[in-house]
Design an enzyme around this catalytic site. Structure first.
Site, short mmCIF file in Angstrom:
data_model
loop_
_atom_site.label_atom_id
_atom_site.label_comp_id
_atom_site.label_asym_id
_atom_site.label_seq_id
_atom_site.Cartn_x
_atom_site.Cartn_y
_atom_site.Cartn_z
N ILE A 126 0.84 -1.19 0.00
CA ILE A 126 0.00 0.00 0.00
C ILE A 126 0.88 1.25 0.00
O ILE A 126 0.43 2.32 -0.37
CB ILE A 126 -0.97 0.05 1.20
CG1 ILE A 126 -0.23 0.07 2.54
CG2 ILE A 126 -1.97 -1.08 1.15
CD1 ILE A 126 -1.10 0.50 3.72
N ASP A 127 2.16 1.12 0.42
CA ASP A 127 3.03 2.29 0.58
C ASP A 127 3.49 2.88 -0.76
O ASP A 127 3.94 4.02 -0.80
CB ASP A 127 4.27 1.94 1.42
CG ASP A 127 3.92 1.36 2.78
OD1 ASP A 127 2.78 1.59 3.24
OD2 ASP A 127 4.77 0.67 3.37
O1 F6P Z 1 4.16 -1.64 4.58
C1 F6P Z 1 2.79 -1.61 4.79
C2 F6P Z 1 2.47 -1.09 6.16
O2 F6P Z 1 1.06 -1.05 6.29
C3 F6P Z 1 3.07 0.26 6.51
O3 F6P Z 1 2.39 1.34 5.93
C4 F6P Z 1 3.02 0.24 8.01
O4 F6P Z 1 4.00 1.06 8.61
C5 F6P Z 1 3.30 -1.21 8.33
O5 F6P Z 1 2.97 -1.95 7.17
C6 F6P Z 1 2.52 -1.74 9.49
O6 F6P Z 1 2.90 -3.04 9.71
P1 F6P Z 1 2.14 -4.07 10.68
O7 F6P Z 1 0.89 -4.49 9.97
O8 F6P Z 1 3.09 -5.18 10.83
O9 F6P Z 1 1.83 -3.32 11.92
#
Ligand code: F6P
Length: 341
Positions: A126-127
């Site tokens: 999504i980033d």
């Molecule tokens: O890389 C996708 C992402 O949703 C980032 O935007 C966010 O910082 C991270 O993953 C969150 O990760 P998790 O779902 O492991 O908390």
């Protein structure tokens, strides 16, 4: 060929569309056979598989998440991890792997390719921060979810004469904040790429109140207040060395309230941005990535990642794709600044 498929890292809408396209074309056009690995690199590490044929991919195109499961397992951080993976792949008679993931999962794929594993990569996150591709699927869905939230927050903020700070994901890239903020008509957008000055944010907020409208501030989770640096959830790092982000929205809302004397609230969108059904754009992009990934595997073009350039799907080397993060350029931020305040 007998081809293993895995999805690693944070899930995102469109993963199932890729899996479906890979399997449908792989079976119907090329006569290949597939094995699903569970939970990213954990699957080949622990020999955890699930059947993956035409029947298993029926009806999954609109489904969010991933039928294979995901994890942030890093085999290079586990003693003997890589040797275990190669032994397990051989034991299962796997000729090649299709790895669907972001910078971390594909970074592992790239290193395994250097060690002789037959692998093709598909970019997801999504980033939207992967180099070498104009877009990753999942991004459009996340932006639309955030935009809809911002639209709704405008009306409630105005009814109560409040500032609303909306914290969005994106890790160290500001793409989700930039696109959702522009699409949702935010009055300030704060990105990790440009440390921000709190006084300037407060000025924008005050100016907005003077016009009798309520300010909406969109802040990326990795945005940096110039005076204090990055705000993190806890100090813990994941297997790839990433710190958990989050908390900037609440911090900023409190600071704005202190400075303006007017009520300010934070809304943290969090994993809502990653869940649920993909947009049409993401379904089409994910499907096209899947079709081109199985072509690359069929042609034994190992060590490649499929990528979007303009409207074409091309192949780039995994090493090139994972070399550096794609962040928001200064000129793109300048476009958005016209609407601040
Ligand atoms: O890389 C996708 C992402 O949703 C980032 O935007 C966010 O910082 C991270 O993953 C969150 O990760 P998790 O779902 O492991 O908390």
């Amino acid at each position: 060929m007998r081809i293993g498929v895995l999805t690693g890292g944070g899930d995102c809408p469109g993963l199932n569309a890729v899996i479906r396209a890979v399997v449908r074309k792989g079976v119907a056009t090329y006569g290949h056979e597939f094995v699903g690995f569970r939970d990213g690199w954990r699957g080949p590490l622990q020999n955890e598989t699930r059947p993956l044929g035409i029947a298993e991919v029926r009806g999954i195109l609109p489904r969010g998440g991933t039928i294979l499961g995901s994890s942030r397992t890093n085999p290079f951080k586990i003693e003997g991890g890589v040797e275990t993976i190669t032994a397990n792949l051989a034991g299962l008679g796997i000729d090649a792997l299709i790895a669907i993931g972001g910078e971390d999962t594909l970074g592992v794929a790239s290193r395994l390719h250097d060690l002789g594993v037959h692998v093709v990569g598909v970019p997801k996150t999504i980033d939207n921060d992967l180099g070498a591709t104009d877009y990753t699927f999942g991004f459009d869905t996340a932006v639309n979810i955030a935009m809809e939230a911002i639209d709704r927050l405008h009306t409630t903020a105005e009814s109560h004469h409040r500032t609303v700070v909306v914290e969005v994901m994106g890790r160290h890239a500001g793409w989700i904040a930039l696109h959702s903020g522009l699409a949702g008509g935010a009055n300030v957008i704060l990105l990790p790429e440009r440390p921000f000055d709190l006084d300037q944010v407060v000025d924008h907020v005050e100016r907005r109140f003077k016009t009798n409208y309520s300010p909406i501030v969109v802040v990326a989770e990795g945005a940096l207040p110039a005076e204090r640096g990055m705000i993190t959830k806890d100090g813990e790092l994941d297997a790839f060395g990433h710190v958990k982000l989050g908390g900037i929205g609440n911090w900023l809302a409190a600071e704005i309230e202190k400075a303006t004397g007017k009520e300010s609230r934070a809304v943290v969108l969090g994993h809502i941005q990653r869940g649920g059904t993909p947009t049409a754009f993401d379904r089409v992009l994910a499907t096209r990535f899947g079709l081109h990934a199985i072509d690359a595997a069929h042609e034994q073009d190992w060590g490649k990642m499929v990528a979007l350039r303009g409207t074409d799907i091309v192949r780039v080397s995994l090493a090139e794709a994972t070399r550096e993060l794609k962040t928001v350029p200064v000129e793109r931020y300048a476009e958005a600044e016209v609407f601040f305040g």
